[in-house]
Structures are given as C-alpha cells and as structure tokens.
Design an enzyme around this catalytic site. Structure first.
Site, PDB file in Angstrom:
ATOM      1  N   ARG A 129      -0.136  -1.558   5.430  1.00 13.41           N
ATOM      2  CA  ARG A 129      -0.712  -0.907   4.256  1.00 13.41           C
ATOM      3  C   ARG A 129      -2.223  -1.168   4.227  1.00 13.41           C
ATOM      4  O   ARG A 129      -2.670  -2.305   4.455  1.00 13.41           O
ATOM      5  CB  ARG A 129      -0.095  -1.461   2.969  1.00 13.41           C
ATOM      6  CG  ARG A 129       1.292  -0.949   2.692  1.00 13.41           C
ATOM      7  CD  ARG A 129       1.314   0.550   2.361  1.00 13.41           C
ATOM      8  NE  ARG A 129       2.650   1.050   2.093  1.00 13.41           N
ATOM      9  CZ  ARG A 129       3.441   1.622   2.998  1.00 13.41           C
ATOM     10  NH1 ARG A 129       3.043   1.762   4.257  1.00 13.41           N
ATOM     11  NH2 ARG A 129       4.638   2.067   2.650  1.00 13.41           N
ATOM     12  N   GLU A 168      -5.861   7.048   1.082  1.00 11.84           N
ATOM     13  CA  GLU A 168      -5.431   8.031   2.075  1.00 11.84           C
ATOM     14  C   GLU A 168      -5.310   9.401   1.437  1.00 11.84           C
ATOM     15  O   GLU A 168      -4.773   9.486   0.319  1.00 11.84           O
ATOM     16  CB  GLU A 168      -4.090   7.611   2.690  1.00 11.84           C
ATOM     17  CG  GLU A 168      -4.215   6.316   3.463  1.00 11.84           C
ATOM     18  CD  GLU A 168      -2.884   5.820   4.043  1.00 11.84           C
ATOM     19  OE1 GLU A 168      -1.881   6.552   3.970  1.00 11.84           O
ATOM     20  OE2 GLU A 168      -2.860   4.699   4.561  1.00 11.84           O
ATOM     21  N   HIS A 177      -1.932   7.583   9.486  1.00 12.50           N
ATOM     22  CA  HIS A 177      -0.666   7.036   8.971  1.00 12.50           C
ATOM     23  C   HIS A 177       0.544   7.704   9.654  1.00 12.50           C
ATOM     24  O   HIS A 177       1.329   8.399   9.010  1.00 12.50           O
ATOM     25  CB  HIS A 177      -0.583   7.211   7.442  1.00 12.50           C
ATOM     26  CG  HIS A 177       0.374   6.244   6.801  1.00 12.50           C
ATOM     27  ND1 HIS A 177       0.229   5.782   5.517  1.00 12.50           N
ATOM     28  CD2 HIS A 177       1.500   5.652   7.279  1.00 12.50           C
ATOM     29  CE1 HIS A 177       1.217   4.956   5.219  1.00 12.50           C
ATOM     30  NE2 HIS A 177       2.008   4.865   6.285  1.00 12.50           N
TER      31      HIS A 177
END
Ligand code: GLV
Length: 338
Positions: free
Chosen positions: A241, A270, A289
C-alpha cells in the site's frame, strides 16, 4: 416464484464472476474502465441487496444509508478492504467479504519483477534500445547494475505475500531477514528466514520489500528517519500500500542518493497525480497497481467475489468473510438451521 435479488457491480470483471451472478440475480453493471463517479455509484446502489466493489469505491456510512436496509452483502474484489467502513457494516448486519490471499503468489512474482527491474536497469535498457541509442554493441561498462543473487532481502510483514516472496528469494540464494508483528517460527524453520528488529533490517538489507497491511500503526512506517538507516545501495520495493511510505521523504531519499532506487506498484494517491517528482527520476520503476493483474488470478478473484456474494444472499457462509462478528448480528439461514 421468488423475486430475484438485485446486485450492483462497479466494474466489468475478467473471468466467469459476472455470469455466475447473472444466473441468480438481477445485475446492474457499471461499464467502462473508470470507476463510477460517487454520485453515479450512490444512485446505482439504492435498494440493492448486494454490491461487488473495488478498492477505488468508497463504501462508507453514506453509501450504506443510500443503499438502504435491503443491503445484505458488500463483496470486495480485492484483498484489502480499507475502502469499506467495516465497523458500520457490521453494526447494520451487512456481510463484508473479500478475495483473501489468493493473489499472494501473483503479487510475489511482481515484487520480484520490480526487484530485478530496479537492480538490472531493465526499463532504461528497453528504452535505450527502442530509442536507437544503442550504437556500439556490447560494452564493458554499459548499464551496470546490482546483483540480486546472494544479497540480503529484508521483508517487512511476513504474511502470505511476504512468505511467497521469501520462498522465491531462496531460489536466488538470498539471505532473508524479516520484521513482522508476529514472529513466524514455522517459516523460520521451513524457509530459513531470520527475524530481526526493524533497525537491523533497515541497516542490513540490499532490498527492502513491504508486505504489511495498512493500519494506523503502519501508516508512513517508512519515512525520513528510516531512509537514513538504509544502505546507500539499497532498493525499496512496495507492492503493498502506498501509504506505508512517506512519498515526499522517499522522493528526497532518491534524489539525494540516500538509497539507490525504488520499485513501486502502489502510491499514496492513486492514480499518481501528475506532475509528480517520482516520474522525473531515473532510479525508480513505477507501475499502475498491477500486483494481482494476471489473467488467471483476476479470473479466480471474480469467481470468489461472485461466490462470496451469492453465498450470503442464499443464506450460506461466504468463502472469505472480513467481519465474522456480523454472524451474531444477522445470522445466515445455514447457521440457524432453517
Ligand atoms: C490489491 O491491492 C488488493 O487489495 O486486492
């Protein structure tokens, strides 16, 4: 005939998950690659019995209010569930489910890809060839990098993904040290990893890989004070994370040469808002990601997300439940024996 239950799915899912849902429920699907806008999502979840959501969809008290009392289950297509107000869901008797650790091996693969890409200039090398800059063939000092083989890997967080990374590291003959909330004697014996205190991990590691979950204690666990303890030749890898690292401090550490580089699949915000200083640096590898993004794993995740939801709607315990306490508040039929 019983009325079919109503389900909202916030994104198209790879694999058979959607057809599993459509066989038993009335499914409304948000089409396209972007997440639904907040207003759009709130409108769509009103009166639904179930929601399949992603990390990018905030399911908070307001969303549960709008969904209304028919909402029985929030099934997240993810391992993380920090986007859901789990305490609020539990209070209301709403089951929160997730896709658990089935993506551990796939994420461990990507962690290794980032380590290798950082240490061996994979991204720069590719650009160099494509851009026609490779003029003189083999050269003794072209794109020198760092070894991965036989170096020291420090793993922060020894859960399913951390241990999958440790197993891979053994194939590279790496020394694996770790720091974790819970000491893993079983894995120490099985894989040959060594528990160390945080400072020792920071000082000794050539690669530091983060695999801890995000919570108030782990927020910014890696900051300026931690970078100052790392080797100048160290690489930091984050496939967990973004908020585990203070990104501003990371940019300073990378720019000032306090560490050699970083491989990042996750960011504090993000998508990474541009222009971000990280995008200008050559000693970072940046990914959008994609830790679990393989055909196989994302397809399995869709099956699990669908099955979790269907189970709850059919009164059966889901495969992976985030909030087991909810069973006391609203027991499922199979628990009550009806
Ligand atoms: C991805 O980061 C997930 O939590 O599934």
């Amino acid at each position: 005939m019983l009325e079919r239950k109503k389900v909202y799915v916030t994104r198209n899912l790879p694999g058979p998950g959607l057809s599993m849902l459509s066989k038993e429920c009335d499914v409304s699907l948000h089409h396209g690659h972007r997440p639904p806008a907040r207003k759009q999502m709130l409108k769509a979840i009103a009166g639904k019995n179930g929601i399949v959501c992603m990390l990018s969809d905030r399911i908070d008290k307001e969303a549960m209010d709008v969904a209304g009392p028919k909402l029985e289950v929030i099934s997240s297509y993810s391992t993380g569930f920090e986007h859901i107000d789990v305490a609020e869901a539990t209070r209301r008797g709403i089951y929160v489910t997730f896709t658990s650790d089935i993506l551990a091996e796939t994420t461990a693969d990507l962690t290794f890809a980032l380590m290798l890409a950082c240490a061996r200039n994979i991204v720069q090398g590719d650009e160099f060839v494509r851009q026609g800059k490779w003029k003189y063939g083999w050269a003794p000092d072209l794109m020198l990098g760092y070894d991965v083989y036989r170096t020291t890997l420090g793993i922060l967080g020894m859960g399913r993904i951390g241990s999958a990374v440790a197993r891979r590291a053994k194939g590279f003959d790496m020394k694996v040290i770790y720091y974790s909330r819970k000491r893993r004697m079983d894995l120490e014996a099985e894989i040959g990893i060594k528990y160390v205190e945080m400072d020792e991990l920071l000082e000794q590691s050539d690669f530091i890989s983060l695999h801890t979950s995000l919570n108030p204690k782990s927020f910014h666990i890696i900051d300026r004070s931690k970078f100052s303890k790392m080797k100048k030749t160290a690489f930091v890898i984050n496939t967990a994370r973004g908020q585990l690292i203070n990104q501003e401090d990371l940019a300073i550490a990378l720019k000032s040469g306090q560490i050699a580089g970083a491989g990042l699949d996750v960011f504090e915000i993000e998508p990474l808002p541009g222009p971000d200083p990280l995008t200008k640096m050559k000693n970072v590898v940046l990914l959008p990601h994609i830790g679990s993004a393989t055909y196989n794993t994302r397809s399995r995740m869709s099956v699990i997300a669908a099955q979790n939801l269907l189970n709850v709607l059919n009164g059966i315990a889901p495969l992976y439940l985030v909030n087991p306490e909810v069973m006391n508040i609203r027991p499922l039929q199979s628990q009550t024996g009806n």
